[in-house]
Design an enzyme around this catalytic site. Structure first.
Site, PDB file in Angstrom:
ATOM      1  N   HIS A   1      38.758  46.759  36.491  1.00 28.31           N
ATOM      2  CA  HIS A   1      39.845  47.085  35.970  1.00 28.31           C
ATOM      3  C   HIS A   1      39.769  47.887  34.414  1.00 28.31           C
ATOM      4  O   HIS A   1      38.481  47.733  33.998  1.00 28.31           O
ATOM      5  CB  HIS A   1      40.816  45.793  35.663  1.00 28.31           C
ATOM      6  N   ALA A   2      40.717  48.560  34.006  1.00 25.19           N
ATOM      7  CA  ALA A   2      40.292  49.374  32.759  1.00 25.19           C
ATOM      8  C   ALA A   2      39.613  48.602  31.609  1.00 25.19           C
ATOM      9  O   ALA A   2      38.788  49.156  30.775  1.00 25.19           O
ATOM     10  CB  ALA A   2      41.614  49.994  32.166  1.00 25.19           C
ATOM     11  N   ARG A   3      39.647  47.096  31.318  1.00 21.51           N
ATOM     12  CA  ARG A   3      39.186  46.419  30.211  1.00 21.51           C
ATOM     13  C   ARG A   3      37.717  46.129  30.737  1.00 21.51           C
ATOM     14  O   ARG A   3      37.011  45.677  29.760  1.00 21.51           O
ATOM     15  CB  ARG A   3      39.917  45.510  29.948  1.00 21.51           C
ATOM     16  N   LYS A   4      37.265  46.423  31.923  1.00 24.62           N
ATOM     17  CA  LYS A   4      36.077  45.844  32.403  1.00 24.62           C
ATOM     18  C   LYS A   4      34.843  46.891  32.077  1.00 24.62           C
ATOM     19  O   LYS A   4      35.113  47.914  31.464  1.00 24.62           O
ATOM     20  CB  LYS A   4      36.043  45.672  33.797  1.00 24.62           C
ATOM     21  N   ILE A   5      33.695  46.478  32.087  1.00 24.15           N
ATOM     22  CA  ILE A   5      32.372  46.778  31.399  1.00 24.15           C
ATOM     23  C   ILE A   5      32.241  48.378  32.133  1.00 24.15           C
ATOM     24  O   ILE A   5      32.135  49.172  31.372  1.00 24.15           O
ATOM     25  CB  ILE A   5      31.013  45.888  31.848  1.00 24.15           C
TER      26      ILE A   5
END
Ligand SMILES: Cc1ncc(COP(=O)(O)O)c(C=O)c1O
Length: 375
Positions: free
Chosen positions: A181-185
């Site tokens: 997902h977009a907030r992941k590393i």
């Protein structure tokens, strides 16, 4: 030149992502193709695992693993409540019962001693979470699982690139699952990756993500015209596209740089806030190397402002924050389980997260630090 507004989190994208996506579009092979195979191969190699299986999300991957393991109504899965609610929802998706274990108040990760207390004859799986990218105490969890004949599913949604005593997260449980997902590393917008050494399970998961089909489209394309697929069991559509895999390949190539930049931002927060009277900083146990996917602090009892007042004050100064990790047991679907989790309750009430992302400039971080010191 004026600085851009501070973001809370921002995926780092560049010309390499565009280039690889263009290759996929030009190849006309948009799903289940060579880019996905390459992405899975490199991911497995990075984690030191035999198998990596790309999916549409962490959530669909975790559901498939629990389903493939035969977890069903009447079974219990031990999970922390201090996690994104997805970790708990997937247990309900297979009809099983989540049993909440409390956290270690220092690391904010699941406490193996409380896990031990929560094991019953109905327990089938322990699902620890590497919260905020900090590896959980997986060795103690694995010992418990072995003693009681349980499986371990590591929710490594936030922990790609993190290490535990030098070992890559992903190589330390029966199955580990990452989110893209977009907030992941590293991110493909949405997406997930399962890793395991269990080749039989991996083959089944590959079928299940594609309606139970015995042959992948790629294999069918390369076989004789009369090699027909079969459908040995009911499956799902949980595929990830080659367009996403292309973005993921470009992101993988910049992983070390992403980790280095995040580490340097985290180290600056740690050293500059070390003596701040209002905050307790993240604790990293000896031998753990988090990827700093989030930077969470706890507001101490001595602070003249409480957590929400800090968030409002920082917002007024142009610094976006988020509350700390939620407590799933307090949300409507799980209230009836009536869990008592004092460390989880305290952590969710007092924590907040500060901006951290690879393209955050030193000047932007100085602005965050200035707002934290001025109260
Ligand atoms: C700990 C944890 N588990 C699971 C998930 C769900 O991941 P996805 O959105 O890829 O389904 C997240 C996503 O934020 C997460 O933080």
């Amino acid at each position: 030149m004026t600085e851009e507004a501070i973001a809370f989190s921002k995926p780092w994208m560049g010309a390499e992502e565009l280039q690889l996506v263009q290759e996929v579009l030009q190849s006309r092979w948009l799903v289940g193709g060579a880019k996905l195979a390459e992405f899975e191969r490199l991911w497995a190699e990075y984690c030191g695992c035999r198998q990596a299986i790309g999916l549409s999300s962490w959530t669909t991957g975790a559901f498939l693993v629990l389903h493939a393991w035969g977890i069903q109504p009447g079974d219990e899965v031990i999970v922390p409540s201090l996690t994104f609610i997805a970790s708990v929802n997937v247990i309900r998706h297979v009809g099983a019962t989540p049993v909440f274990a409390d956290i270690d108040p220092l690391t904010w990760n699941i406490d193996p001693e409380d896990v031990a207390r929560k094991i019953t004859p109905r327990t089938k799986v322990i699902m620890p979470v590497d919260q905020l990218g900090l590896p959980c105490a997986i060795d103690a969890i694995n010992v418990l699982a072995q003693q009681h004949g349980l499986r371990v599913l590591d929710d490594a949604a936030c922990a790609f690139g993190s290490r535990n005593q030098g070992r890559a997260v992903g190589s330390l449980a029966d199955v580990s699952i990452f989110s893209l997902h977009a907030r992941k590393i590293i991110t493909t917008g949405e997406g997930g990756m399962i890793v395991t050494d269990d080749t039989e399970l991996a083959e089944r998961l590959r079928r299940l993500r594609h309606q139970g089909m015995s042959l992948s489209d790629f294999a069918r394309h390369n076989a004789s015209p009369t090699t027909f697929e079969s459908y040995p069991e009911v499956g799902y559509n949980y595929r990830i596209t080659d367009i996403q895999a292309a973005i993921g390949l470009a992101q993988l190539a910049r992983l070390e740089e992403i980790l280095a930049r995040r580490r340097s931002i985290a180290e600056r927060y740690l050293s500059r806030l070390a003596h701040h009277p209002c905050f307790r900083l993240p604790f990293v146990p000896e031998g753990m190397q988090p990827n700093w996917q989030s930077f969470q602090i706890a507001v101490s009892a001595e602070s003249p402002l409480n957590r929400n007042q800090w968030m409002e004050r920082l917002h007024a100064q142009g610094v976006p924050t988020r509350r700390g990790v939620m407590a799933a047991h307090r949300e409507a679907p799980y209230q009836a389980l009536a869990a008592t989790l004092p460390h989880t309750e305290a952590a969710t009430a007092t924590t907040l997260q500060l901006p951290i992302y690879p393209e955050m400039s030193e000047q932007q971080q100085e602005q965050v630090l200035a707002a934290l010191v001025d109260y």
